[in-house]
Design an enzyme around this catalytic site. Structure first.
Site, PDB file in Angstrom:
ATOM      1  N   SER A  22     -15.927  36.436  29.877  1.00 37.56           N
ATOM      2  CA  SER A  22     -17.220  35.772  29.842  1.00 37.56           C
ATOM      3  C   SER A  22     -17.547  35.235  28.446  1.00 37.56           C
ATOM      4  O   SER A  22     -16.749  34.511  27.880  1.00 37.56           O
ATOM      5  CB  SER A  22     -18.277  36.746  30.357  1.00 37.56           C
ATOM      6  OG  SER A  22     -19.343  36.035  30.899  1.00 37.56           O
TER       7      SER A  22
ATOM      8  N   HIS B 258     -17.950  37.556  39.061  1.00 37.79           N
ATOM      9  CA  HIS B 258     -17.825  37.513  37.613  1.00 37.79           C
ATOM     10  C   HIS B 258     -17.541  38.928  37.089  1.00 37.79           C
ATOM     11  O   HIS B 258     -18.429  39.768  37.056  1.00 37.79           O
ATOM     12  CB  HIS B 258     -19.170  37.008  37.086  1.00 37.79           C
ATOM     13  CG  HIS B 258     -19.205  36.757  35.625  1.00 37.79           C
ATOM     14  ND1 HIS B 258     -18.539  35.698  35.050  1.00 37.79           N
ATOM     15  CD2 HIS B 258     -19.832  37.395  34.613  1.00 37.79           C
ATOM     16  CE1 HIS B 258     -18.773  35.702  33.749  1.00 37.79           C
ATOM     17  NE2 HIS B 258     -19.552  36.729  33.461  1.00 37.79           N
TER      18      HIS B 258
HETATM   19  C1  GCU Z   1     -24.460  34.426  30.979  1.00 31.97           C
HETATM   20  C2  GCU Z   1     -24.111  33.104  30.339  1.00 31.97           C
HETATM   21  C3  GCU Z   1     -22.622  32.819  30.396  1.00 31.97           C
HETATM   22  C4  GCU Z   1     -21.838  34.000  29.873  1.00 31.97           C
HETATM   23  C5  GCU Z   1     -22.261  35.265  30.573  1.00 31.97           C
HETATM   24  C6  GCU Z   1     -21.632  36.548  30.027  1.00 31.97           C
HETATM   25  O1  GCU Z   1     -24.265  34.331  32.356  1.00 31.97           O
HETATM   26  O2  GCU Z   1     -24.866  32.101  30.979  1.00 31.97           O
HETATM   27  O3  GCU Z   1     -22.309  31.665  29.618  1.00 31.97           O
HETATM   28  O4  GCU Z   1     -20.461  33.755  30.002  1.00 31.97           O
HETATM   29  O5  GCU Z   1     -23.653  35.442  30.447  1.00 31.97           O
HETATM   30  O6  GCU Z   1     -21.179  36.600  28.909  1.00 31.97           O
HETATM   31  O7  GCU Z   1     -21.675  37.538  30.766  1.00 31.97           O
END
Ligand code: GCU
Length: 436
Positions: free
Chosen positions: A269, A410
Protein backbone atom coordinates in the site's frame (compact mmCIF):
# COMPACT_ATOMS: atom_id res chain seq x y z
CA UNK A 1 -3.76 -0.60 6.76
CA UNK A 2 -7.53 -0.39 7.01
CA UNK A 3 -9.21 2.44 5.34
CA UNK A 4 -11.55 4.26 7.61
CA UNK A 5 -14.32 6.49 6.57
CA UNK A 6 -16.35 8.60 8.86
CA UNK A 7 -19.94 8.95 7.79
CA UNK A 8 -22.13 11.57 9.41
CA UNK A 9 -25.68 10.31 9.14
CA UNK A 10 -28.88 12.35 9.19
CA UNK A 11 -29.37 11.41 12.79
CA UNK A 12 -26.01 13.05 13.49
CA UNK A 13 -24.54 9.78 14.55
CA UNK A 14 -20.97 8.96 13.72
CA UNK A 15 -20.17 5.56 12.33
CA UNK A 16 -16.65 4.34 11.99
CA UNK A 17 -16.46 1.65 9.40
CA UNK A 18 -13.63 -0.63 8.57
CA UNK A 19 -13.94 -0.68 4.90
CA UNK A 20 -13.78 -2.52 1.73
CA UNK A 21 -12.86 -0.27 -1.15
CA UNK A 22 -16.38 0.17 -2.41
CA UNK A 23 -17.44 2.25 0.56
CA UNK A 24 -14.12 4.00 1.13
CA UNK A 25 -14.42 5.84 -2.14
CA UNK A 26 -15.48 9.44 -2.26
CA UNK A 27 -18.63 9.93 -4.36
CA UNK A 28 -16.69 11.07 -7.42
CA UNK A 29 -14.40 8.02 -7.57
CA UNK A 30 -14.66 6.23 -10.88
CA UNK A 31 -14.86 2.44 -10.96
CA UNK A 32 -16.14 2.17 -14.49
CA UNK A 33 -13.59 1.21 -17.15
CA UNK A 34 -15.77 2.88 -19.79
CA UNK A 35 -15.33 6.21 -18.01
CA UNK A 36 -11.55 6.18 -17.98
CA UNK A 37 -10.55 9.28 -19.94
CA UNK A 38 -8.49 9.03 -23.08
CA UNK A 39 -4.89 9.70 -22.28
CA UNK A 40 -1.45 9.74 -23.84
CA UNK A 41 1.43 8.55 -21.74
CA UNK A 42 4.82 10.25 -21.94
CA UNK A 43 7.21 7.95 -23.79
CA UNK A 44 10.00 6.76 -21.50
CA UNK A 45 12.20 6.25 -24.56
CA UNK A 46 11.93 9.78 -25.94
CA UNK A 47 14.33 12.22 -24.27
CA UNK A 48 13.48 15.79 -23.32
CA UNK A 49 15.17 17.04 -26.50
CA UNK A 50 12.86 14.86 -28.60
CA UNK A 51 15.50 12.32 -29.53
CA UNK A 52 14.54 8.68 -29.30
CA UNK A 53 16.59 6.53 -26.99
CA UNK A 54 17.52 3.29 -28.63
CA UNK A 55 20.57 2.02 -26.90
CA UNK A 56 21.14 1.02 -23.28
CA UNK A 57 24.04 3.43 -22.76
CA UNK A 58 21.85 6.38 -23.74
CA UNK A 59 19.13 5.24 -21.39
CA UNK A 60 21.59 5.02 -18.52
CA UNK A 61 23.50 8.23 -19.12
CA UNK A 62 20.78 10.47 -20.52
CA UNK A 63 17.14 9.43 -20.26
CA UNK A 64 17.10 7.67 -16.90
CA UNK A 65 18.62 10.67 -15.06
CA UNK A 66 16.05 12.96 -16.74
CA UNK A 67 13.15 10.82 -15.54
CA UNK A 68 14.56 10.46 -12.03
CA UNK A 69 14.88 14.22 -11.86
CA UNK A 70 11.26 14.69 -12.98
CA UNK A 71 10.00 12.37 -10.23
CA UNK A 72 12.09 14.21 -7.63
CA UNK A 73 10.84 17.60 -8.79
CA UNK A 74 7.18 16.83 -9.35
CA UNK A 75 6.19 13.78 -7.32
CA UNK A 76 8.17 12.55 -4.31
CA UNK A 77 10.59 15.43 -3.65
CA UNK A 78 14.32 15.59 -3.23
CA UNK A 79 15.91 13.52 -0.47
CA UNK A 80 19.20 14.35 1.26
CA UNK A 81 22.40 12.39 0.85
CA UNK A 82 23.16 9.54 3.20
CA UNK A 83 24.65 10.57 6.54
CA UNK A 84 28.41 11.02 6.25
CA UNK A 85 29.09 8.26 8.69
CA UNK A 86 26.96 5.18 9.21
CA UNK A 87 26.33 4.87 12.94
CA UNK A 88 24.59 1.78 14.21
CA UNK A 89 24.46 -0.38 17.27
CA UNK A 90 23.52 -4.03 17.68
CA UNK A 91 21.05 -3.71 20.55
CA UNK A 92 20.14 -7.41 20.87
CA UNK A 93 20.97 -10.78 19.40
CA UNK A 94 19.48 -14.21 19.98
CA UNK A 95 20.99 -17.07 18.01
CA UNK A 96 18.22 -19.46 19.08
CA UNK A 97 15.14 -17.50 18.05
CA UNK A 98 11.96 -19.15 16.72
CA UNK A 99 12.71 -22.44 18.41
CA UNK A 100 16.31 -22.41 17.23
CA UNK A 101 15.75 -22.03 13.49
CA UNK A 102 16.73 -18.37 13.29
CA UNK A 103 19.01 -15.70 14.61
CA UNK A 104 17.21 -12.54 15.64
CA UNK A 105 19.13 -9.30 15.68
CA UNK A 106 17.96 -5.79 16.51
CA UNK A 107 20.02 -2.91 15.22
CA UNK A 108 19.55 0.79 15.96
CA UNK A 109 20.60 2.80 12.92
CA UNK A 110 21.11 6.54 13.24
CA UNK A 111 19.35 8.64 10.63
CA UNK A 112 21.77 11.57 10.57
CA UNK A 113 25.20 12.68 11.69
CA UNK A 114 24.13 14.99 14.52
CA UNK A 115 24.01 13.54 18.05
CA UNK A 116 20.29 14.33 18.31
CA UNK A 117 19.37 12.66 15.00
CA UNK A 118 16.65 10.01 15.37
CA UNK A 119 17.37 6.29 15.07
CA UNK A 120 15.35 3.54 13.46
CA UNK A 121 15.26 0.03 14.84
CA UNK A 122 15.84 -2.73 12.34
CA UNK A 123 14.53 -6.16 13.32
CA UNK A 124 16.41 -8.83 11.40
CA UNK A 125 15.70 -12.56 11.30
CA UNK A 126 18.27 -14.78 9.60
CA UNK A 127 17.99 -18.52 9.03
CA UNK A 128 20.37 -20.76 10.98
CA UNK A 129 21.91 -23.86 9.44
CA UNK A 130 22.39 -22.35 5.98
CA UNK A 131 25.53 -21.10 4.41
CA UNK A 132 25.81 -17.37 4.91
CA UNK A 133 25.47 -14.74 3.56
CA UNK A 134 21.74 -15.05 2.82
CA UNK A 135 19.35 -13.10 0.58
CA UNK A 136 17.01 -10.88 2.55
CA UNK A 137 13.55 -9.35 2.16
CA UNK A 138 13.36 -5.84 3.57
CA UNK A 139 10.11 -4.00 4.26
CA UNK A 140 8.70 -1.34 6.53
CA UNK A 141 5.83 -2.21 8.86
CA UNK A 142 2.85 -0.10 9.91
CA UNK A 143 2.37 -0.82 13.60
CA UNK A 144 5.69 -1.62 15.23
CA UNK A 145 8.28 -4.39 14.94
CA UNK A 146 6.65 -6.36 17.73
CA UNK A 147 3.41 -6.67 15.75
CA UNK A 148 4.96 -8.74 12.96
CA UNK A 149 5.40 -11.87 15.12
CA UNK A 150 4.45 -13.00 18.61
CA UNK A 151 8.14 -13.71 19.44
CA UNK A 152 8.45 -12.27 22.99
CA UNK A 153 12.09 -11.37 22.33
CA UNK A 154 11.19 -8.54 19.94
CA UNK A 155 11.57 -5.16 21.62
CA UNK A 156 8.24 -3.36 21.82
CA UNK A 157 8.45 -0.45 19.35
CA UNK A 158 7.54 3.05 20.33
CA UNK A 159 4.51 3.74 18.18
CA UNK A 160 3.02 7.09 17.15
CA UNK A 161 -0.60 7.90 17.77
CA UNK A 162 -2.20 10.25 15.24
CA UNK A 163 -3.18 13.72 16.38
CA UNK A 164 -6.84 13.94 17.30
CA UNK A 165 -9.20 16.33 19.03
CA UNK A 166 -6.55 19.02 19.34
CA UNK A 167 -4.00 16.60 20.81
CA UNK A 168 -0.66 16.27 19.09
CA UNK A 169 0.49 12.87 17.86
CA UNK A 170 2.67 11.19 20.44
CA UNK A 171 5.00 8.26 20.75
CA UNK A 172 4.19 5.48 23.19
CA UNK A 173 5.73 2.11 23.84
CA UNK A 174 3.62 -0.61 22.17
CA UNK A 175 1.72 -2.96 24.46
CA UNK A 176 2.43 -6.64 25.16
CA UNK A 177 -1.08 -7.27 23.92
CA UNK A 178 -0.23 -5.98 20.47
CA UNK A 179 2.53 -8.51 19.87
CA UNK A 180 1.92 -10.44 16.68
CA UNK A 181 -1.19 -8.50 15.68
CA UNK A 182 0.10 -8.01 12.10
CA UNK A 183 1.55 -11.52 11.86
CA UNK A 184 -0.70 -12.54 8.96
CA UNK A 185 1.29 -10.14 6.77
CA UNK A 186 4.69 -11.45 7.85
CA UNK A 187 5.11 -15.24 7.46
CA UNK A 188 8.47 -15.19 9.22
CA UNK A 189 8.84 -18.99 9.62
CA UNK A 190 8.07 -19.62 5.94
CA UNK A 191 10.60 -17.00 4.88
CA UNK A 192 13.24 -18.52 7.17
CA UNK A 193 12.44 -22.09 6.10
CA UNK A 194 12.99 -21.09 2.49
CA UNK A 195 16.45 -19.78 3.30
CA UNK A 196 15.79 -16.05 3.36
CA UNK A 197 16.32 -13.41 5.97
CA UNK A 198 13.70 -10.80 6.82
CA UNK A 199 14.44 -7.23 7.86
CA UNK A 200 11.72 -4.86 8.98
CA UNK A 201 11.46 -1.40 10.53
CA UNK A 202 8.50 0.46 11.97
CA UNK A 203 7.89 3.26 9.44
CA UNK A 204 7.12 5.77 12.20
CA UNK A 205 10.74 5.48 13.37
CA UNK A 206 11.64 7.33 10.18
CA UNK A 207 8.71 9.68 9.88
CA UNK A 208 5.37 9.56 11.68
CA UNK A 209 2.50 9.28 9.24
CA UNK A 210 0.63 12.52 9.86
CA UNK A 211 1.05 16.05 8.66
CA UNK A 212 2.69 18.36 11.13
CA UNK A 213 4.56 20.60 8.71
CA UNK A 214 7.56 18.24 8.70
CA UNK A 215 8.61 19.10 12.23
CA UNK A 216 8.89 15.53 13.43
CA UNK A 217 10.72 12.49 12.05
CA UNK A 218 13.83 12.81 9.92
CA UNK A 219 12.85 15.91 7.95
CA UNK A 220 13.98 18.65 10.37
CA UNK A 221 17.34 16.93 10.79
CA UNK A 222 18.14 17.26 7.11
CA UNK A 223 16.16 20.21 5.76
CA UNK A 224 18.50 23.08 5.06
CA UNK A 225 16.17 25.67 3.54
CA UNK A 226 16.13 28.94 5.41
CA UNK A 227 12.86 30.35 4.13
CA UNK A 228 9.80 29.71 6.27
CA UNK A 229 8.19 28.06 3.31
CA UNK A 230 9.31 24.58 2.29
CA UNK A 231 10.58 24.34 -1.27
CA UNK A 232 7.97 22.78 -3.56
CA UNK A 233 10.36 19.94 -4.34
CA UNK A 234 11.31 19.17 -0.73
CA UNK A 235 10.96 15.51 0.21
CA UNK A 236 7.67 14.23 1.56
CA UNK A 237 7.05 11.26 3.83
CA UNK A 238 7.18 8.59 1.11
CA UNK A 239 10.62 9.86 0.12
CA UNK A 240 11.67 9.85 3.78
CA UNK A 241 10.50 6.26 4.31
CA UNK A 242 12.34 5.19 1.13
CA UNK A 243 15.45 7.02 2.32
CA UNK A 244 15.23 5.04 5.57
CA UNK A 245 15.16 1.78 3.57
CA UNK A 246 18.41 2.87 1.93
CA UNK A 247 19.92 3.38 5.38
CA UNK A 248 19.02 -0.23 6.20
CA UNK A 249 20.81 -1.18 2.99
CA UNK A 250 23.86 0.80 4.20
CA UNK A 251 23.79 -1.40 7.28
CA UNK A 252 23.41 -4.62 5.25
CA UNK A 253 26.64 -3.72 3.50
CA UNK A 254 28.34 -4.10 6.88
CA UNK A 255 26.63 -7.30 7.98
CA UNK A 256 28.47 -10.40 6.75
CA UNK A 257 25.40 -12.56 7.33
CA UNK A 258 23.47 -10.67 4.62
CA UNK A 259 24.06 -11.08 0.90
CA UNK A 260 23.94 -7.42 -0.01
CA UNK A 261 23.61 -8.28 -3.72
CA UNK A 262 20.38 -10.14 -2.97
CA UNK A 263 18.17 -7.74 -1.10
CA UNK A 264 14.50 -7.56 -2.12
CA UNK A 265 12.65 -4.44 -1.00
CA UNK A 266 8.94 -4.94 -0.45
CA UNK A 267 6.01 -2.87 0.75
CA UNK A 268 2.25 -2.89 0.99
CA UNK A 269 0.00 0.00 0.00
CA UNK A 270 1.57 3.38 0.97
CA UNK A 271 4.64 1.33 1.80
CA UNK A 272 4.42 -0.23 -1.67
CA UNK A 273 4.63 3.28 -3.13
CA UNK A 274 7.64 3.61 -0.84
CA UNK A 275 9.33 0.38 -1.96
CA UNK A 276 8.99 1.47 -5.60
CA UNK A 277 10.59 4.85 -4.88
CA UNK A 278 13.32 3.12 -2.85
CA UNK A 279 13.96 0.77 -5.78
CA UNK A 280 14.02 3.67 -8.24
CA UNK A 281 16.44 5.76 -6.20
CA UNK A 282 18.70 3.04 -4.85
CA UNK A 283 20.10 0.56 -7.39
CA UNK A 284 21.39 -1.66 -4.59
CA UNK A 285 17.91 -3.19 -4.25
CA UNK A 286 18.06 -6.27 -6.47
CA UNK A 287 14.33 -7.02 -6.54
CA UNK A 288 11.54 -4.49 -5.97
CA UNK A 289 8.06 -5.54 -4.85
CA UNK A 290 4.95 -3.40 -4.86
CA UNK A 291 1.97 -4.93 -3.09
CA UNK A 292 -1.31 -3.08 -3.79
CA UNK A 293 0.50 0.26 -4.05
CA UNK A 294 -2.15 2.07 -6.11
CA UNK A 295 -2.16 5.82 -6.73
CA UNK A 296 1.31 7.34 -6.47
CA UNK A 297 2.67 3.78 -6.62
CA UNK A 298 2.24 1.41 -9.54
CA UNK A 299 -1.13 2.71 -10.81
CA UNK A 300 -1.16 5.07 -13.79
CA UNK A 301 -2.32 8.50 -12.61
CA UNK A 302 -3.83 9.47 -15.96
CA UNK A 303 -6.49 6.75 -15.72
CA UNK A 304 -8.19 8.60 -12.85
CA UNK A 305 -9.61 5.25 -11.71
CA UNK A 306 -10.21 4.67 -7.99
CA UNK A 307 -7.99 7.01 -6.00
CA UNK A 308 -6.96 10.14 -7.91
CA UNK A 309 -4.07 12.54 -7.46
CA UNK A 310 -6.29 15.23 -5.92
CA UNK A 311 -7.77 12.82 -3.41
CA UNK A 312 -4.40 11.48 -2.29
CA UNK A 313 -2.89 14.98 -1.99
CA UNK A 314 -5.90 16.09 0.03
CA UNK A 315 -6.09 13.11 2.38
CA UNK A 316 -2.33 12.77 2.80
CA UNK A 317 -0.74 16.20 2.24
CA UNK A 318 2.58 15.01 3.67
CA UNK A 319 3.22 12.04 1.37
CA UNK A 320 4.41 13.80 -1.79
CA UNK A 321 6.22 17.05 -2.53
CA UNK A 322 4.41 20.38 -2.85
CA UNK A 323 4.69 20.40 -6.65
CA UNK A 324 2.52 17.27 -6.90
CA UNK A 325 -0.50 19.43 -5.99
CA UNK A 326 -0.24 21.06 -9.41
CA UNK A 327 -1.57 17.86 -10.90
CA UNK A 328 -4.77 17.71 -8.86
CA UNK A 329 -7.46 17.09 -11.51
CA UNK A 330 -4.69 17.87 -13.98
CA UNK A 331 -2.98 14.52 -14.49
CA UNK A 332 -2.48 15.06 -18.22
CA UNK A 333 0.01 17.82 -17.39
CA UNK A 334 2.28 15.47 -15.41
CA UNK A 335 5.65 15.19 -17.17
CA UNK A 336 5.77 11.54 -16.03
CA UNK A 337 3.37 8.74 -15.24
CA UNK A 338 3.94 5.75 -13.02
CA UNK A 339 5.13 3.41 -15.82
CA UNK A 340 8.24 5.60 -15.81
CA UNK A 341 8.72 4.87 -12.11
CA UNK A 342 8.77 1.16 -12.98
CA UNK A 343 11.17 1.90 -15.84
CA UNK A 344 13.59 3.53 -13.38
CA UNK A 345 13.98 0.14 -11.71
CA UNK A 346 15.03 -1.57 -14.97
CA UNK A 347 16.81 -3.85 -15.62
CA UNK A 348 16.36 -5.12 -12.05
CA UNK A 349 13.32 -7.34 -11.59
CA UNK A 350 10.16 -5.77 -10.29
CA UNK A 351 7.00 -7.45 -9.02
CA UNK A 352 3.70 -5.56 -9.17
CA UNK A 353 0.81 -7.17 -7.30
CA UNK A 354 -2.85 -6.21 -7.07
CA UNK A 355 -5.96 -7.55 -5.35
CA UNK A 356 -9.19 -8.04 -7.28
CA UNK A 357 -11.37 -6.30 -4.69
CA UNK A 358 -8.92 -3.44 -4.27
CA UNK A 359 -10.39 -1.27 -7.01
CA UNK A 360 -9.34 1.85 -5.08
CA UNK A 361 -5.75 0.95 -6.06
CA UNK A 362 -6.74 0.32 -9.72
CA UNK A 363 -5.41 -3.18 -10.50
CA UNK A 364 -5.58 -2.59 -14.25
CA UNK A 365 -3.68 0.68 -13.91
CA UNK A 366 -1.04 -1.17 -11.89
CA UNK A 367 -0.70 -3.81 -14.61
CA UNK A 368 -0.51 -1.15 -17.33
CA UNK A 369 2.41 0.56 -15.62
CA UNK A 370 4.32 -2.69 -15.91
CA UNK A 371 3.24 -3.13 -19.52
CA UNK A 372 4.34 0.38 -20.51
CA UNK A 373 7.69 -0.04 -18.78
CA UNK A 374 8.33 -3.12 -20.93
CA UNK A 375 10.15 -1.30 -23.79
CA UNK A 376 12.76 -0.04 -21.32
CA UNK A 377 13.23 -3.47 -19.77
CA UNK A 378 13.65 -4.99 -23.25
CA UNK A 379 16.09 -2.30 -24.33
CA UNK A 380 18.18 -3.28 -21.33
CA UNK A 381 18.23 -6.92 -22.39
CA UNK A 382 15.65 -8.55 -20.13
CA UNK A 383 12.51 -10.48 -21.00
CA UNK A 384 10.30 -7.56 -19.86
CA UNK A 385 6.68 -8.42 -19.16
CA UNK A 386 5.47 -11.85 -20.25
CA UNK A 387 1.97 -10.87 -21.35
CA UNK A 388 0.30 -7.96 -23.08
CA UNK A 389 -3.09 -8.95 -21.65
CA UNK A 390 -3.83 -8.42 -18.00
CA UNK A 391 -3.45 -11.85 -16.33
CA UNK A 392 -6.60 -13.44 -14.94
CA UNK A 393 -7.20 -13.48 -11.21
CA UNK A 394 -4.82 -15.85 -9.37
CA UNK A 395 -2.75 -16.53 -12.50
CA UNK A 396 0.58 -14.84 -11.84
CA UNK A 397 2.84 -13.91 -14.72
CA UNK A 398 6.54 -14.09 -13.85
CA UNK A 399 9.33 -12.44 -15.83
CA UNK A 400 11.54 -9.37 -15.34
CA UNK A 401 8.30 -7.43 -14.78
CA UNK A 402 6.09 -9.82 -12.82
CA UNK A 403 2.43 -9.21 -12.13
CA UNK A 404 -0.46 -10.84 -10.37
CA UNK A 405 -3.95 -9.94 -9.29
CA UNK A 406 -5.19 -12.26 -6.60
CA UNK A 407 -8.61 -12.94 -5.19
CA UNK A 408 -9.55 -10.76 -2.24
CA UNK A 409 -9.03 -7.42 -0.61
CA UNK A 410 -6.35 -4.84 -0.02
CA UNK A 411 -3.86 -6.81 2.08
CA UNK A 412 -0.52 -8.61 2.06
CA UNK A 413 -1.32 -12.32 2.15
CA UNK A 414 0.29 -15.77 2.12
CA UNK A 415 -0.52 -15.99 -1.61
CA UNK A 416 1.40 -12.77 -2.26
CA UNK A 417 4.38 -13.95 -0.23
CA UNK A 418 4.35 -17.33 -1.97
CA UNK A 419 4.77 -15.59 -5.31
CA UNK A 420 7.50 -13.26 -4.03
CA UNK A 421 9.45 -16.18 -2.59
CA UNK A 422 9.12 -18.19 -5.81
CA UNK A 423 10.27 -15.22 -7.80
CA UNK A 424 13.20 -14.59 -5.44
CA UNK A 425 14.22 -18.27 -5.79
CA UNK A 426 14.37 -17.85 -9.56
CA UNK A 427 16.24 -14.56 -9.49
CA UNK A 428 18.62 -15.21 -6.64
CA UNK A 429 19.37 -18.80 -7.57
CA UNK A 430 20.28 -17.79 -11.05
CA UNK A 431 17.67 -19.12 -13.44
CA UNK A 432 16.11 -15.75 -14.33
CA UNK A 433 17.13 -13.78 -17.41
CA UNK A 434 20.27 -12.05 -16.23
CA UNK A 435 20.17 -8.27 -16.13
CA UNK A 436 22.78 -6.89 -18.49
C1 GCU B 1 -5.39 4.83 1.75
C2 GCU B 1 -4.80 5.61 0.60
C3 GCU B 1 -3.98 4.72 -0.32
C4 GCU B 1 -2.98 3.92 0.48
C5 GCU B 1 -3.67 3.19 1.61
C6 GCU B 1 -2.73 2.45 2.57
O1 GCU B 1 -6.38 3.97 1.26
O2 GCU B 1 -5.86 6.23 -0.09
O3 GCU B 1 -3.28 5.51 -1.28
O4 GCU B 1 -2.27 3.05 -0.36
O5 GCU B 1 -4.39 4.10 2.40
O6 GCU B 1 -1.57 2.76 2.67
O7 GCU B 1 -3.25 1.58 3.28
Amino acid sequence: MNRTLTIVGLSYCLLHLSLSTAISAPPDANYDEAKVPEYTLPDPLVAADGASVDDPAEWISKRRPEILELFKTHVYGRSPDAPKRLQYELTSIDRQALGGKATRKEIAIKLGDAPNAPSMNLLLYLPNDVSKPVPVFLGLNFKGNHTIHSDPGITLSEVWSRPSKGRAGEKKRGSEKSRGTSASRWPVETIIDRGYGLGTIYYGDIDPDFHDGFKNGVHPHHDKHESAERPADAWGSIAAWAWGLSRAMDYFERDDDVDQKKVAVLGHSRLGKTSLWAGATDPRFALVISNDSGCGGAALSRRRFGEKVKRINTSFPHWFCGNFDKYNDNEAALPVDQHMLIALIAPRPVYIASAAEDQWADPRGEFLSGLHADPVYRLLGTDGIATKEMPKVDQPSHSAISYHVRTGKHDLTAFDWGQYLDRADTIFQGSATPAK
